[in-house]
Design a protein around this motif. Structure first.
Motif, PDB file in Angstrom:
ATOM      1  N   MET A  39       0.846  -1.220   0.000  1.00  0.00           N
ATOM      2  CA  MET A  39       0.000   0.000   0.000  1.00  0.00           C
ATOM      3  C   MET A  39       0.874   1.260   0.000  1.00  0.00           C
ATOM      4  O   MET A  39       0.568   2.237  -0.655  1.00  0.00           O
ATOM      5  CB  MET A  39      -0.916  -0.032   1.240  1.00  0.00           C
ATOM      6  N   ARG A  40       2.002   1.225   0.757  1.00  0.00           N
ATOM      7  CA  ARG A  40       2.860   2.409   0.855  1.00  0.00           C
ATOM      8  C   ARG A  40       3.351   2.839  -0.526  1.00  0.00           C
ATOM      9  O   ARG A  40       3.485   4.040  -0.794  1.00  0.00           O
ATOM     10  CB  ARG A  40       4.040   2.085   1.778  1.00  0.00           C
ATOM     11  N   LEU A  78       1.226   5.374  -2.300  1.00  0.00           N
ATOM     12  CA  LEU A  78       1.053   6.725  -1.751  1.00  0.00           C
ATOM     13  C   LEU A  78       1.945   7.725  -2.470  1.00  0.00           C
ATOM     14  O   LEU A  78       3.089   7.402  -2.821  1.00  0.00           O
ATOM     15  CB  LEU A  78       1.403   6.735  -0.262  1.00  0.00           C
ATOM     16  N   ASP A  79       1.419   8.920  -2.650  1.00  0.00           N
ATOM     17  CA  ASP A  79       2.205  10.003  -3.225  1.00  0.00           C
ATOM     18  C   ASP A  79       2.960  10.671  -2.068  1.00  0.00           C
ATOM     19  O   ASP A  79       2.440  11.583  -1.420  1.00  0.00           O
ATOM     20  CB  ASP A  79       1.268  10.988  -3.934  1.00  0.00           C
ATOM     21  N   LEU A  80       4.155  10.185  -1.815  1.00  0.00           N
ATOM     22  CA  LEU A  80       4.894  10.667  -0.639  1.00  0.00           C
ATOM     23  C   LEU A  80       5.336  12.117  -0.780  1.00  0.00           C
ATOM     24  O   LEU A  80       5.546  12.812   0.216  1.00  0.00           O
ATOM     25  CB  LEU A  80       6.086   9.743  -0.356  1.00  0.00           C
ATOM     26  N   LEU A 116       3.432  14.424  -1.936  1.00  0.00           N
ATOM     27  CA  LEU A 116       2.261  15.158  -1.440  1.00  0.00           C
ATOM     28  C   LEU A 116       2.285  15.209   0.091  1.00  0.00           C
ATOM     29  O   LEU A 116       2.031  16.248   0.696  1.00  0.00           O
ATOM     30  CB  LEU A 116       0.978  14.458  -1.928  1.00  0.00           C
ATOM     31  N   LEU A 117       2.635  14.090   0.700  1.00  0.00           N
ATOM     32  CA  LEU A 117       2.728  14.044   2.170  1.00  0.00           C
ATOM     33  C   LEU A 117       3.810  15.014   2.670  1.00  0.00           C
ATOM     34  O   LEU A 117       3.582  15.766   3.617  1.00  0.00           O
ATOM     35  CB  LEU A 117       3.032  12.614   2.638  1.00  0.00           C
TER      36      LEU A 117
END
Lengths: 160, 47
Positions: free
Chosen positions: B1-2, B5-7, B9-10
């Protein structure tokens, strides 16, 4: 402000001015922790003591709170002492007032797992920690929570 | 799942203050509601 518009800061301000004890949960909690999630409403868990319910009712009157599905109905003390969700429309946007959340825990049980956040300069509210919010989302495991779960896991990983 | 993710953006959101995060959400809600109203008006016009 148009119907449905949300101003979370304005709702916080009125709750804090009335010294209401509450915890921010849900999407706004995730967002304040840094998760890139957007939400259409504010979810709070309130302390269900008589004094706090009285303060909350005064705040809800200022917010012009009505039930979203029955606009002729306004929340009262009997509604707020229960555990069920009160889905309200206010002049600053939708507000869900919850007696308990997914795990069945209410304010008294959750407050130990909360942290302060300065939502605006000088405006401090309590919200669940990333770990506590993740735990709740894992209990509920709704499809809509899956993305938040992944974000919270990443935020906790970074917090080390 | 990680991996999904758009890291970036985080990273970007983590740099914002809590107030900026709330403002971003309030703006998003306003724009979504405007879009919904626009679609509703358009479909009423075309139906």
């Amino acid at each position: 402000m148009s119907a449905g518009d949300l101003s979370v800061g304005s709702i916080f301000k009125i709750l804090v001015e009335h010294q209401v004890n509450f915890l921010v949960v849900g999407g706004v909690n995730a967002l304040l922790l840094g998760a890139p999630v957007m939400t259409f409403d504010l979810d709070v868990v309130h302390e269900r003591t008589n004094d706090n319910i009285e303060r909350l009712l005064a705040a809800l009157a200022v917010l012009d709170a009505k039930y979203r599905q029955r606009q002729e109905l306004r929340p009262n003390a009997t509604h707020l002492v229960g555990i069920g969700p009160q889905l309200l429309a206010t002049k600053h946007g939708p507000l869900d007032v919850l007696g308990t959340i997914g795990s069945g825990r209410g304010y008294a049980e959750l407050v130990a797992y909360s942290q302060d956040v300065e939502a605006e300069p000088g405006l401090v509210v309590k919200m669940l920690t990333a770990e506590a919010l993740l735990e709740e989302k894992l209990v509920m495991r709704r499809t809509k929570d899956l993305t938040s779960i992944a974000w919270l896991q990443e935020i906790i990983r970074r917090q080390g | 799942m990680r991996d999904e993710l758009d890291l970036t953006l985080l990273d970007w959101i983590l740099k914002l203050s809590p107030q900026e995060r709330l403002t971003m959400n309030d703006t998003y809600v306003r724009e979504m509601l405007q879009m919904r109203a626009g679609v509703k008006a358009l479909s009423a016009k075309t139906s």
